[in-house]
Design an enzyme around this catalytic site. Structure first.
Site, PDB file in Angstrom:
ATOM      1  CG  ASP A 106      -6.441  -4.768   7.950  1.00 21.18           C
ATOM      2  OD1 ASP A 106      -5.885  -5.832   7.650  1.00 21.18           O
ATOM      3  OD2 ASP A 106      -6.625  -3.844   7.134  1.00 21.18           O
ATOM      4  CE  LYS A 145      -2.213  -1.728   3.556  1.00 19.86           C
ATOM      5  NZ  LYS A 145      -3.123  -2.171   4.603  1.00 19.86           N
TER       6      LYS A 145
END
Ligand code: BGC
Length: 459
Positions: free
Chosen positions: A200, A164
């Site tokens: 997450d 990311k």
């Protein structure tokens, strides 16, 4: 200003669209093939063979719902990080008592690891002060770190790769909890004890399963994409440590799945990323890349003189990386007005004042093509995991999902459900997608409570 009296769409438009539709299509057969490939990669990943799916054991199973207490959670996943204070009532209810969000600057993402962790420690410091938390006490903290990590224990793990857009140096291969502890020490913060390290996806699934025992999968469809699910310990051949319970949650790191067909546009997105050659599935699906991918398609259409023919500023307005974002696509997809007035507003804002009705519908359609593929791929990946756990689809499976694409992109969720129905017929009803909003931080706190209750791993 909209021009309503314009010539018909430029010649070649239909051919271009049908070529794109072909390139970005994922037929039912393609999905079935992908599910097979997914299963093969899952099998290899679980047995320790080379695989694009890392299949990382998380060291925890679902919570019982009885975990209780007060915990801090730190959630680092993308462009923001958050600090939360969470209270667990022991009856399946987790409540956020306080939260503060910090934007992660480009320097923190792409500087040194020390800078990044110092920045995080500063955030914790500010949170403690703001909430008047006594530094003479000790606060257990759960760390949601949304990157591929090979866990070595419930509160330790080495970063395998940055994703990311993060590139902070000196972190890859190191224990991220150790790096956080070092930063806390540098800042003189001694009241924090990191007691859990959580991806997450795991946090999202745990947050839901705290009050819902049918939840056995967590998915993120946001800036990045990934999933976790509940696996039988005996199926994880590579796990030598036999102290675990019957089930463990597996962080799949499905963003790296590589048996996908790349278009020339995807290859350009990949080539211009900070990690070329890696995370192919994420680059086809997730919010960090979707806008850029669509921008490349738009530019192609502009250069072929199929779009914004009467607007010389268009090429400049979309001509550089980052000038069209997934949020822009969301706004365009949301416009249901007959004259596409919101699309027009968006274009005007970009300095494009001459947009024909064709330009507006064409732009909207191009977004539908790329976002449609993203939803189909996401749905196929979800179906792969559910059918791995339950090939006959005998049981109900609640899938906890979070992330802006799922939450905010118009029709994204319905697109996924439609594909699940195509793949599973009436049995698709057994797969329930629920939005687990901000579950990653909450879930991490619950994992910290599990860790506190067990204080180590029991058999
Ligand atoms: C990371 C995963 C994470 C996902 C969603 C990916 O880039 O590798 O660990 O779960 O993004 O945030």
């Amino acid at each position: 200003m909209a021009c309503t009296n314009m010539p018909p769409p430029p010649a070649g438009c239909e051919e271009f669209v049908s070529c794109l539709e072909n390139l970005f299509s994922l037929s039912l057969n393609d999905s079935r093939g992908m599910i097979k490939d997914f299963h093969e990669e899952m099998r290899k990943g679980l047995s320790g063979q080379a695989s694009s799916l890392k299949m990382l054991p998380s060291f925890v199973d679902r919570p019982t719902g009885k975990e209780r207490g007060n915990f801090l959670a730190l959630d680092l996943g993308g462009t923001n990080f958050r600090v939360l204070a969470v209270q667990l009532d022991g009856k399946g209810c987790a409540a956020v008592q306080a939260v503060r969000k910090f934007a992660v600057s480009g320097e923190a993402m792409q500087g040194t690891g020390e800078q990044l962790f110092d920045f995080i420690a500063d955030g914790i410091d500010a949170f403690l002060t703001e909430n008047r938390m006594k530094r003479s006490s000790s606060f257990p903290l759960a760390f949601t770190f949304s990157f591929p990590v090979a866990q070595t224990g419930i509160a330790s793990g080495r970063l395998l790769e940055w994703t990311k857009g993060f590139t902070a140096t000196g972190v890859k291969g190191r224990d991220v909890v150790g790096l956080l502890n070092d930063a806390l020490k540098r800042k003189g913060i001694s009241c924090i004890a990191v007691s859990a390290l959580v991806n997450d996806t795991i946090g999202t699934m745990v947050a839901r399963s705290y009050g819902d025992p049918t939840c056995d999968m967590g998915v993120i469809l946001g800036t990045g994409t990934n999933a976790c699910y509940r696996e039988k310990r005996l199926k994880i051949e590579k796990l030598k440590d036999r102290r675990f319970r019957k089930y463990i949650m597996i962080n799949m790191e499905w963003g790296n799945f590589h048996k996908v067909r790349l278009t020339g546009y995807d290859e350009q997105v990949d080539g211009a990323s900070v990690n070329p050659g890696a995370m192919h599935f994420e680059k086809l699906v997730s919010g960090m890349y979707l806008g850029e991918l669509t921008r490349l398609v738009l530019m192609d259409a502009i250069e072929r003189r199929l779009l914004f023919l009467h607007e010389p500023k268009a090429a400049g307005a979309f001509g550089q990386k980052g000038l069209f974002r997934t949020e822009d696509m969301s706004l365009i997809a949301e416009d249901e007005t007959t004259d596409l007035l919101r699309v027009e507003g968006f274009l005007q804002h970009r300095g494009i004042t001459v947009a024909t009705p064709h330009d507006k519908t064409f732009l909207k359609h191009l977004c539908e093509i790329t976002a449609g593929r993203s939803a189909r791929l996401g749905a196929t990946a979800i179906s792969s995991v559910i059918s791995w756990m339950d090939p006959e689809l005998k049981d109900r499976h609640t899938v906890a999902v979070d992330g802006t694409l799922f939450e905010k992109y118009p029709h994204f969720k319905t697109g996924i459900i439609a594909v699940l129905q195509e793949l599973h017929g009436a049995k698709a009803e057994k797969i329930l997608l629920v939005h687990s909003k901000d579950g990653s931080g909450l879930g991490a706190a619950i994992v910290a409570a599990v860790a506190a209750a067990e204080s180590g791993l029991n058999g």
